[in-house]
Design a protein around this motif. Structure first.
Motif, mmCIF file in Angstrom:
data_model
loop_
_atom_site.group_PDB
_atom_site.id
_atom_site.type_symbol
_atom_site.label_atom_id
_atom_site.label_comp_id
_atom_site.label_asym_id
_atom_site.label_seq_id
_atom_site.Cartn_x
_atom_site.Cartn_y
_atom_site.Cartn_z
ATOM 1 N N TYR A 90 0.851 -1.324 -0.046
ATOM 2 C CA TYR A 90 -0.007 -0.015 -0.131
ATOM 3 C C TYR A 90 0.807 1.270 -0.015
ATOM 4 C CZ TYR A 90 -4.551 -2.391 0.923
ATOM 5 O OH TYR A 90 -5.535 -3.152 0.774
ATOM 6 N N SER A 91 2.179 1.146 0.377
ATOM 7 C CA SER A 91 2.997 2.348 0.716
ATOM 8 C C SER A 91 4.436 2.069 0.376
ATOM 9 C CB SER A 91 2.543 3.058 1.963
ATOM 10 O OG SER A 91 2.877 1.893 3.115
ATOM 11 N N ILE A 92 4.653 1.219 -0.615
ATOM 12 C CA ILE A 92 6.141 0.704 -0.845
ATOM 13 C C ILE A 92 7.005 1.814 -1.099
ATOM 14 C CG2 ILE A 92 5.805 0.200 -2.991
ATOM 15 C CD1 ILE A 92 7.564 -2.035 -0.444
ATOM 16 N N GLN A 93 6.441 2.999 -1.613
ATOM 17 C CA GLN A 93 7.354 4.275 -2.169
ATOM 18 C C GLN A 93 7.954 4.691 -0.895
ATOM 19 O OE1 GLN A 93 3.752 3.712 -2.488
ATOM 20 N NE2 GLN A 93 3.194 4.484 -4.382
ATOM 21 N N GLY A 94 7.580 4.377 0.270
ATOM 22 C CA GLY A 94 8.076 5.018 1.316
ATOM 23 C C GLY A 94 9.772 4.604 1.636
ATOM 24 N N LEU A 95 10.080 3.505 0.971
ATOM 25 C CA LEU A 95 11.323 2.883 1.122
ATOM 26 C C LEU A 95 12.327 4.088 0.354
ATOM 27 C CD1 LEU A 95 10.993 -0.946 0.373
ATOM 28 C CD2 LEU A 95 11.361 0.353 2.378
ATOM 29 N N TRP A 96 11.858 4.719 -0.842
ATOM 30 C CA TRP A 96 12.544 5.830 -1.533
ATOM 31 C C TRP A 96 12.905 6.755 -0.383
ATOM 32 C CZ3 TRP A 96 11.895 10.734 -2.570
ATOM 33 C CH2 TRP A 96 12.841 11.434 -3.497
ATOM 34 N N SER A 97 12.070 7.254 0.373
ATOM 35 C CA SER A 97 12.195 8.482 1.174
ATOM 36 C C SER A 97 13.173 8.061 2.336
ATOM 37 C CB SER A 97 10.911 8.839 1.676
ATOM 38 O OG SER A 97 9.904 9.353 0.841
ATOM 39 N N ALA A 98 12.906 6.713 2.806
ATOM 40 C CA ALA A 98 13.819 6.187 3.840
ATOM 41 C C ALA A 98 15.598 6.341 3.212
ATOM 42 C CB ALA A 98 13.603 5.081 4.341
ATOM 43 N N ALA A 99 15.591 5.601 2.017
ATOM 44 C CA ALA A 99 16.934 5.808 1.555
ATOM 45 C C ALA A 99 17.322 7.106 1.243
ATOM 46 C CB ALA A 99 16.839 5.033 0.021
ATOM 47 N N PHE A 135 10.183 -8.561 -2.913
ATOM 48 C CA PHE A 135 10.446 -7.282 -1.960
ATOM 49 C C PHE A 135 11.791 -6.749 -1.966
ATOM 50 C CE2 PHE A 135 6.259 -8.751 -0.574
ATOM 51 C CZ PHE A 135 5.390 -7.703 -0.554
ATOM 52 N N ALA A 136 12.649 -7.810 -2.000
ATOM 53 C CA ALA A 136 14.109 -7.495 -1.958
ATOM 54 C C ALA A 136 14.653 -6.546 -3.368
ATOM 55 C CB ALA A 136 15.056 -8.575 -1.984
ATOM 56 N N ALA A 137 13.901 -7.188 -4.357
ATOM 57 C CA ALA A 137 14.174 -6.228 -5.580
ATOM 58 C C ALA A 137 13.600 -4.866 -5.596
ATOM 59 C CB ALA A 137 13.762 -7.141 -6.980
ATOM 60 N N LEU A 138 12.294 -4.784 -5.188
ATOM 61 C CA LEU A 138 11.718 -3.599 -4.977
ATOM 62 C C LEU A 138 12.667 -2.539 -4.051
ATOM 63 C CD1 LEU A 138 7.852 -4.789 -4.544
ATOM 64 C CD2 LEU A 138 8.809 -3.431 -6.204
ATOM 65 N N ALA A 139 12.895 -3.187 -2.857
ATOM 66 C CA ALA A 139 13.557 -2.241 -2.020
ATOM 67 C C ALA A 139 15.059 -1.698 -2.829
ATOM 68 C CB ALA A 139 14.174 -3.119 -0.850
ATOM 69 N N ARG A 140 15.732 -2.462 -3.443
ATOM 70 C CA ARG A 140 16.971 -2.185 -4.190
ATOM 71 C C ARG A 140 16.743 -1.196 -5.119
ATOM 72 N NH1 ARG A 140 17.839 -8.104 -4.378
ATOM 73 N NH2 ARG A 140 19.047 -8.804 -2.530
ATOM 74 N N GLY A 141 15.541 -1.340 -5.783
ATOM 75 C CA GLY A 141 15.251 -0.225 -6.770
ATOM 76 C C GLY A 141 14.948 0.948 -6.455
ATOM 77 N N LEU A 142 14.619 0.841 -4.904
ATOM 78 C CA LEU A 142 14.004 2.250 -4.388
ATOM 79 C C LEU A 142 15.321 2.631 -3.519
ATOM 80 C CD1 LEU A 142 10.270 1.328 -3.523
ATOM 81 C CD2 LEU A 142 11.394 3.035 -5.219
ATOM 82 N N GLY A 143 16.217 1.991 -3.535
ATOM 83 C CA GLY A 143 17.674 2.597 -3.137
ATOM 84 C C GLY A 143 17.867 1.849 -1.506
ATOM 85 N N CYS A 144 17.286 0.912 -1.288
ATOM 86 C CA CYS A 144 17.459 0.459 0.212
ATOM 87 C C CYS A 144 18.461 -1.028 -0.252
ATOM 88 C CB CYS A 144 16.238 0.112 0.899
ATOM 89 S SG CYS A 144 15.339 1.621 1.334
#
Length: 540
Positions: free
Chosen positions: A446-455, A499-508
């Motif tokens: 629902y809010s996976i984009q928040g990983l980008w802000s965290a990164a 999820f690991a790929a999504l996180a890496r793609g968003l900078g985490c």
């Protein structure tokens, strides 16, 4: 003649008052309120606010408006001050409405500004305007306004702040036309406005006498205990009265150490089960909690036979719909301190101790219990858990005890999307603390984009995704509506999400763990990192 004199006097006052642009008056006011962090996802109608943006202000960008509000929600709860949000017209507010609803249920103070098209073209239904800007966020804001004049914007934001911070706290919205930011206005100075609600002394004395006379009292604690900073006072009151302490259904915060000898557990959101679990207690005191929040239909009494109920909360609406018992509006902390000022009650014995949680053993496809039990053994007690894993919550409540105040946050609304961005907001507010997001795979999307802000912010958050490949809470809830194991339940499976790929793609950074033997080392490494990392945990 008197009118002419008054006009002349007002004219002289205005001539002696230095006028400033609305944007400067607003930022000066926000600085006085301690609100120099702004959360937003800007659009064209908001750009005027950012001209000559002060160097001591920080703009936190979210990639979607619900993420913006979720971050601000966590930040406001952790700082105990309202957070400032800037959204884009009707579309931005619409995107954010689920998160605004959650903030309203969380009792989180938020000052939300929404862009509006320029006043000069509003009569022509312009592109990207909000036709009913003040109605759109209702009923999940305490107040909403579009000021009649540009000059009134700073005063409207001041009023919005005071209302957001007045118990029960909550979000407010101010719609600001795009051309207002550059207009000249008089500065507005911050005022001191009382936020304390003192309980009715006569009713509180009645509750005190009931508590003193009780033989087997029980406390039911809601989120307002921790919000009001009453944790230590409630512990002292419970120990004085040897009361069994329960956490209220669907509470977004915890108010009592869960390893304490008096802690009895968590009440479910079901009427008959609440009555059953509270059976044997002759007096029930709900502190900072509704009495009671239900999720499914029920029948029969709301409290056990032979018991009495009293509740103390800061929300008059909650008091109004309570079906039974004595109800007092007031600050939980002040009320508890007033109860502590009474004479020492007669000695009682401790209630029966809560049975310890069963030990979870490692299995080839690890259980949620094992994953959370491992986290509990490794994490520091002062680390902060931000949770949004609904199907795992009962397991978390047994295997991941919360031991200190202000170390647990979840949503009071039941709406998904809070946990991941809220973890970002909490970490931003408490940079010296380790923040751990415990999230379901369904909730995270629902809010996976928040990983980008965290990164981008470089925050040392550990995000744990409990990956069960489904909306598991719905599977567990289905029998309530008559589903059996033979019935097909549509729309609950979530296969093939990396999820690991999504996180890496968003900078985490990210790691996937499926072997229970590897989990302890993976958790230790991730919890020691000074940047955001996602741990995708395969669970049964």
């Amino acid at each position: 003649m008197q009118a002419d004199a008054l006009i002349e006097r007002v004219s002289r006052i205005r001539q002696n008052t230095a006028l400033v642009p609305v944007r400067q008056a607003v930022t000066d006011l926000l600085r006085q309120f301690g609100m120099t962090t702004l959360f937003g996802n800007p659009g064209s109608t908001e750009l005027g606010l950012f001209l000559d943006f002060p160097e001591d202000f920080r703009y936190v960008l979210g990639l979607q408006e619900s993420v913006v509000v979720g971050m601000a929600d966590g930040y406001a709860q952790a700082t105990r001050n309202a957070a400032f949000i800037n959204l884009h017209s009707a579309v931005g507010v619409g995107h954010a409405m689920g998160a605004i609803f959650t903030a309203y249920r969380n009792r989180t103070p938020l000052v939300i500004t929404a862009g509006q098209q320029s006043r000069a073209i509003l009569p022509y239904d312009p592109f990207l305007f909000s036709s009913q800007a003040t109605e759109l966020p209702k009923p999940y804001v305490k107040w909403s306004v579009e000021p009649a004049r540009a000059e009134d914007v700073p005063q409207a934001i001041a009023r919005a702040y005071y209302m957001a911070m007045q118990p029960p706290c909550g979000p407010v919205l101010v719609s600001v036309p795009a051309d207002d930011w550059g207009r000249l206005c008089e500065p507005v100075r911050a005022r001191r406005v009382s936020r304390s609600v003192r309980p009715d002394p006569l009713l509180l004395d009645q509750i005190g006498r009931q508590l003193d006379a009780a033989q087997r009292p029980a406390f039911v604690l809601g989120a307002a205990v921790d919000r009001d900073g009453a944790w230590a006072d409630v512990v002292e009151l419970a120990e004085r009265h040897r009361a069994a302490v329960w956490t209220a259904p669907m509470s977004g915060r915890n108010g009592f150490p869960e390893d304490h000898r008096l802690f009895a557990g968590f009440l479910p959101a079901a009427r008959e089960r609440i009555v059953d679990l509270l059976g044997g207690h002759d007096f029930i005191l709900a502190l900072g909690a509704a009495a009671f929040t239900y999720h499914i239909e029920g029948e029969g009494p709301h409290i056990p036979a032979g018991s009495a109920l009293a509740q103390i909360v800061d929300d008059p609406n909650t008091l109004a719909w309570a079906p039974v018992g004595t109800a007092v509006q007031g600050s939980v902390r002040q009320s508890v301190r007033d109860l502590l000022a009474r004479a020492q009650p007669v000695a009682r014995q401790d209630p029966p101790a809560r049975p310890p949680a069963p030990h979870a053993e490692p299995t080839p496809l690890m259980s949620v219990a094992y994953a959370l039990q491992t986290l509990a053994a490794i994490r520091s007690p002062d680390s902060i858990i931000v949770e949004e894993a609904p199907s795992a919550r009962p397991v978390l409540q047994r295997h991941l005890p919360i031991l200190q105040p202000e170390t647990f946050y979840t949503m009071c609304s039941g709406g998904l999307g809070f946990g991941l961005p809220a973890a970002v907001g909490v970490a931003l507010a408490k940079p010296d603390r380790k923040v751990i997001g415990v999230l379901g795979d369904g909730s995270s999307m629902y809010s996976i984009q928040g990983l980008w802000s965290a990164a981008q912010l470089g925050l040392p958050i550990t995000f744990l995704i409990l990956k069960n490949r489904s909306y598991a809470a719905l599977r567990e809830f289905a029998p309530v509506y008559g589903f059996t194991e033979r019935d097909t339940l549509h729309g609950v499976d979530l296969p093939d999400i990396d999820f690991a790929a999504l996180a890496r793609g968003l900078g985490c950074e990210a790691v996937r763990v499926s072997d229970p033997e590897v989990l302890p080392a993976a958790l230790r490494k991730s919890l020691g990192m000074k940047r955001p990392v996602l741990v995708e945990i395969e669970v049964a």
